[in-house]
Write a protein that holds these residues in place. Structure first.
Motif, PDB file in Angstrom:
ATOM      1  N   VAL A   1       0.921  -1.120  -0.124  1.00 44.94           N
ATOM      2  CA  VAL A   1      -0.053   0.264   0.138  1.00 44.94           C
ATOM      3  C   VAL A   1       0.858   1.352   0.092  1.00 44.94           C
ATOM      4  N   ALA A   2       2.039   1.134   0.787  1.00 44.62           N
ATOM      5  CA  ALA A   2       2.709   2.474   1.043  1.00 44.62           C
ATOM      6  C   ALA A   2       3.444   2.987  -0.429  1.00 44.62           C
ATOM      7  N   ARG A   3       3.745   2.036  -1.405  1.00 50.79           N
ATOM      8  CA  ARG A   3       4.335   2.325  -2.648  1.00 50.79           C
ATOM      9  C   ARG A   3       3.200   2.541  -3.624  1.00 50.79           C
ATOM     10  N   HIS A   4       1.991   2.078  -3.335  1.00 50.72           N
ATOM     11  CA  HIS A   4       1.161   2.208  -4.341  1.00 50.72           C
ATOM     12  C   HIS A   4      -0.118   3.063  -4.344  1.00 50.72           C
ATOM     13  N   PHE A   5      -0.257   3.496  -2.973  1.00 52.63           N
ATOM     14  CA  PHE A   5      -1.554   4.595  -2.755  1.00 52.63           C
ATOM     15  C   PHE A   5      -0.982   5.687  -2.075  1.00 52.63           C
ATOM     16  N   VAL A   6      -1.679   6.909  -2.799  1.00 50.60           N
ATOM     17  CA  VAL A   6      -1.379   8.210  -2.029  1.00 50.60           C
ATOM     18  C   VAL A   6      -2.696   8.978  -1.699  1.00 50.60           C
ATOM     19  N   ALA A   7      -2.783   9.840  -0.843  1.00 49.02           N
ATOM     20  CA  ALA A   7      -4.111  10.558  -0.700  1.00 49.02           C
ATOM     21  C   ALA A   7      -4.148  11.851  -0.834  1.00 49.02           C
ATOM     22  N   VAL A   8      -5.033  12.340  -1.200  1.00 47.76           N
ATOM     23  CA  VAL A   8      -5.268  14.025  -1.470  1.00 47.76           C
ATOM     24  C   VAL A   8      -6.227  14.308  -0.509  1.00 47.76           C
ATOM     25  N   SER A   9      -6.211  15.070   0.593  1.00 49.33           N
ATOM     26  CA  SER A   9      -7.351  15.301   1.459  1.00 49.33           C
ATOM     27  C   SER A   9      -7.088  16.441   2.460  1.00 49.33           C
TER      28      SER A   9
ATOM     29  N   ALA B   1      -6.385  14.353   7.915  1.00 53.27           N
ATOM     30  CA  ALA B   1      -5.284  13.400   8.079  1.00 53.27           C
ATOM     31  C   ALA B   1      -5.488  12.053   8.669  1.00 53.27           C
ATOM     32  N   ASP B   2      -6.353  12.182   9.702  1.00 54.31           N
ATOM     33  CA  ASP B   2      -6.625  11.328  10.707  1.00 54.31           C
ATOM     34  C   ASP B   2      -7.260  10.103  10.096  1.00 54.31           C
ATOM     35  N   ALA B   3      -8.337  10.418   9.006  1.00 55.37           N
ATOM     36  CA  ALA B   3      -8.978   9.496   8.227  1.00 55.37           C
ATOM     37  C   ALA B   3      -8.039   8.671   7.097  1.00 55.37           C
ATOM     38  N   VAL B   4      -7.028   9.614   6.627  1.00 53.57           N
ATOM     39  CA  VAL B   4      -6.139   8.916   5.782  1.00 53.57           C
ATOM     40  C   VAL B   4      -5.395   7.974   6.525  1.00 53.57           C
ATOM     41  N   GLN B   5      -4.858   8.237   7.476  1.00 55.68           N
ATOM     42  CA  GLN B   5      -4.118   7.330   8.421  1.00 55.68           C
ATOM     43  C   GLN B   5      -4.709   6.125   8.740  1.00 55.68           C
ATOM     44  N   LYS B   6      -6.168   6.247   9.184  1.00 58.70           N
ATOM     45  CA  LYS B   6      -6.956   5.156   9.383  1.00 58.70           C
ATOM     46  C   LYS B   6      -7.276   4.209   8.393  1.00 58.70           C
ATOM     47  N   PHE B   7      -7.277   4.727   7.110  1.00 57.03           N
ATOM     48  CA  PHE B   7      -7.331   3.855   6.020  1.00 57.03           C
ATOM     49  C   PHE B   7      -6.110   3.306   5.715  1.00 57.03           C
ATOM     50  N   GLY B   8      -4.995   3.658   6.364  1.00 54.93           N
ATOM     51  CA  GLY B   8      -3.804   2.819   5.921  1.00 54.93           C
ATOM     52  C   GLY B   8      -2.778   3.544   5.106  1.00 54.93           C
ATOM     53  N   ILE B   9      -3.044   4.658   4.829  1.00 57.84           N
ATOM     54  CA  ILE B   9      -2.177   5.417   3.840  1.00 57.84           C
ATOM     55  C   ILE B   9      -1.237   5.994   4.946  1.00 57.84           C
ATOM     56  N   ASP B  10       0.034   6.045   4.708  1.00 52.03           N
ATOM     57  CA  ASP B  10       1.043   6.969   5.260  1.00 52.03           C
ATOM     58  C   ASP B  10       0.799   8.163   4.915  1.00 52.03           C
ATOM     59  N   THR B  11       0.681   9.234   6.194  1.00 54.17           N
ATOM     60  CA  THR B  11       0.455  10.630   5.761  1.00 54.17           C
ATOM     61  C   THR B  11       1.899  11.022   5.087  1.00 54.17           C
ATOM     62  N   ALA B  12       2.875  10.589   5.116  1.00 53.61           N
ATOM     63  CA  ALA B  12       4.231  11.032   4.407  1.00 53.61           C
ATOM     64  C   ALA B  12       3.624  11.027   2.748  1.00 53.61           C
ATOM     65  N   ASN B  13       2.765  10.092   2.320  1.00 53.03           N
ATOM     66  CA  ASN B  13       2.120  10.159   1.108  1.00 53.03           C
ATOM     67  C   ASN B  13       0.784  10.831   0.832  1.00 53.03           C
ATOM     68  N   MET B  14       0.726  11.792   1.700  1.00 51.25           N
ATOM     69  CA  MET B  14      -0.597  12.524   1.550  1.00 51.25           C
ATOM     70  C   MET B  14      -0.365  14.088   1.117  1.00 51.25           C
ATOM     71  N   PHE B  15      -1.112  14.407   0.482  1.00 48.97           N
ATOM     72  CA  PHE B  15      -1.002  15.807  -0.212  1.00 48.97           C
ATOM     73  C   PHE B  15      -2.160  16.663   0.514  1.00 48.97           C
ATOM     74  N   GLY B  16      -1.832  17.625   1.115  1.00 48.51           N
ATOM     75  CA  GLY B  16      -3.208  18.301   2.048  1.00 48.51           C
ATOM     76  C   GLY B  16      -3.539  19.476   1.278  1.00 48.51           C
ATOM     77  N   PHE B  17      -4.724  19.796   1.479  1.00 47.79           N
ATOM     78  CA  PHE B  17      -5.161  21.254   1.220  1.00 47.79           C
ATOM     79  C   PHE B  17      -6.125  21.657   2.234  1.00 47.79           C
ATOM     80  N   TRP B  18      -6.868  22.437   2.193  1.00 47.85           N
ATOM     81  CA  TRP B  18      -7.518  23.270   3.422  1.00 47.85           C
ATOM     82  C   TRP B  18      -8.892  23.491   3.271  1.00 47.85           C
TER      83      TRP B  18
END
Ligand code: F6P
Length: 544
Positions: free
Chosen positions: A234-242, A245-262
């Motif tokens: 998952v860490a190499r194949h999934f990223v999140a845009v959200s 951050a809490d829900a992204v983490q719960k889903f199992g995506i490392d927040t290092a692979n998350m791109f945020g907005f506001w």
């Protein structure tokens, strides 16, 4: 509270509409040979011809008086200044900050958000560069060549529309897919021919709670793990845009692979935030920045140009003229460019989710019409489908024609005209035919029998705008999208509604959440809906 229908300018417009209802575009053009040049405006690389509208100089003066009297300029300045104009959600509305150049300052709650915006853009660019270069490797050590964006509404329509619009500039060895519908068919068909070992999944969701997106993301993860076998893939194949951050983490995506907005970016105004990651992967960071520059140029035009030559103001007020004073129910958007195939669908959310409201900012029910039905599809296909009704039907349908002077795909045709001339000839011909029509006398003069002649008459006087740009570039696309964002803003400001919430989508979501367990419960659940819904659910349960 007085309503806008009591304003002086509104009442003047009501009277003026009655007094000018008999006017025909034929007469308006005959009376002023310079009309076609005069009633035009330019900004951020876009040329707008609005001369083929049922307006006189007085109409325009009155429409702009209404814009002024309803405080459009002050509302615009409040938006750019980061005031919390989304009053029902207590939020600022700052999609314009997403394209502010580095070094600009936009304050939200005492914090300059521009450095935050550019920090995320920088991370997106670094990631995009790696994927595009094939140096971001998947779980099995292979480069990722397929990109699947999972999102819905603003987390889908913007990216898919812009990807299609800028496909010409895309890196062609990357395959992009957009999955939005909770119908399993969407995910299955869009991944059927993809190798999970070479696939990157972007889960795009502002809230990271949207039912459709979460269901598709779970199923995509199952699809990936079934092939790669190991949770660590998952860490190499999934990223999140959200923003969550809490829900992204719960889903199992490392927040290092998350791109945020506001939270000050509305979903339907978010395609130039990290929600545009799939687009940046396709066209590259430099093209993405050109897109942002186009948005910004239109922002500056909207912020600074006098109302008389301000494109979003003109488009907004002309639309309002037909919507509120000529009973038009809908507005067509007709791009003459195949790359803009998804533009009308994108505008449907932008406009209808923004201005589909019937309550004013202070909670009163409006005594006037608000947002129109937006629809359309690329020309010339529409000409062979629904233009008949626009030309000769009983409904008034104002339309925007969008065209480009240069094509990205020149195809010369032997002795004939190049494809692009054929295409653009249709833009000019359609707007001419809609405006001027063909009179009974002209039809009879052609020798058409009297009994057939009425069928061949075109009344004309059907209003259109023509938007011309030189070429479909990332910059042009940014300017075009911002033009419509601000048009919607202008109309919402005049109507005194909140263009930035979307409570109307809530009830259906809540009811669906209730019904889901009823559909697959083992025992017959006690259904407490109306008799129609109960019967439909029972029928489904017995046949599913
Ligand atoms: O349709 C309602 C809505 O909230 C849109 O405004 C939004 O673009 C879409 O759902 C998706 O929301 P999210 O990005 O939070 O998944």
């Amino acid at each position: 509270m007085p309503t806008i229908t009591q304003l002086r300018s509104w009442q003047d417009l009501t009277a003026h509409a009655e007094a000018t209802r008999h006017l025909h575009l034929r007469d308006l053009f005959a009376a002023d040979p310079t009309r076609g040049e005069r009633l035009s405006a330019e900004g951020a690389g876009l040329y707008l011809d609005y001369s083929k509208n049922r307006v006189t100089d007085e109409t325009l003066t009155l429409l702009l008086a209404l814009a002024r009297e309803t405080g459009v300029e002050a509302r615009r300045d409040a938006m750019f200044a980061g005031e919390k104009i989304n009053v029902t959600e207590g939020r600022a509305v700052l999609h314009t900050a997403l394209r502010a150049p580095a070094g600009a300052t936009v304050m939200v709650d005492g914090r300059d958000v521009v450095p935050d915006v550019h920090e995320v853009l920088g991370r997106m660019a670094a990631f995009a560069d790696q994927v595009r270069a094939g140096t971001w490797l998947g779980h099995t050590g292979r480069p990722l060549r397929n990109i699947v964006n999972i999102g819905i509404g603003g987390s889908d329509l913007g990216p898919v529309m812009a990807f299609e619009a800028l496909r010409h500039y895309a890196q062609r060895d990357l395959t992009l897919r957009f999955v939005s519908n909770v119908d399993g068919t969407d995910l299955v068909e869009k991944t059927r021919d993809l190798d999970p070992a070479e696939t990157l999944v972007i889960v795009s969701s502002k809230t990271f709670t949207t039912q459709e997106t979460m269901a598709n993301a779970q199923s995509a993860r199952a699809w990936l793990l079934a092939a790669l076998g190991d949770e660590s893939a998952v860490a190499r194949h999934f990223v999140a845009v959200s923003t969550n951050a809490d829900a992204v983490q719960k889903f199992g995506i490392d927040t290092a692979n998350m791109f945020g907005f506001w939270d000050w970016v509305g979903g339907r105004y978010s395609m130039d935030s990290a929600i545009g990651l799939s687009l940046m992967l396709a066209v590259g960071p430099d093209r993405f920045r050109e897109l942002l520059a186009g948005f910004h140029d239109m922002d500056e035009h909207f912020r600074t140009a006098p109302l008389e030559g301000n494109l979003p103001v003109l488009l907004g007020m002309l639309g309002l003229w037909y919507n509120n004073f000529h009973d038009a129910q809908s507005h067509a958007v007709l791009p003459y460019d195949q790359y803009l195939a998804y533009f009308p669908a994108y505008l449907q959310q932008l406009d209808m989710e923004s201005n589909g409201k019937h309550v004013t900012l202070d909670g009163q029910t409006t005594d006037y019409q608000t947002g129109p039905v937006i629809w359309g599809q690329p020309g010339t296909n529409g000409q062979h489908a629904f233009y008949q009704l626009i030309h000769q039907g009983t409904k008034l349908i104002p339309a925007d024609f969008i065209g480009f002077c240069q094509t990205l795909n020149p195809l010369p045709l032997g002795d004939g005209a190049p494809h692009h001339d054929l295409l653009m000839a249709n833009v000019f011909a359609q707007t001419e035919a809609l405006a001027f029509g063909k009179s009974l006398d002209a039809v009879l003069a052609e020798g058409v029998p009297a009994d057939l002649a009425p069928h061949r008459v075109f009344d004309g006087n059907r209003p259109t705008n023509t938007i011309l740009a030189d070429r479909l570039t990332p910059h042009t696309l940014g300017a075009l999208i911002a033009l419509y964002e601000h048009k919607v803003f202008v109309q919402g400001a005049v109507w005194n509604i909140n263009s930035f919430d979307q409570w109307g989508v809530e009830l259906g979501k809540v009811l669906a959440g209730k019904i889901v367990p009823e559909l697959h419960a083992d025992a017959e659940p006690e259904l407490q809906h109306d008799s129609s819904t109960n019967t439909l659910i029972r029928r489904y349960r017995t046949r599913r």
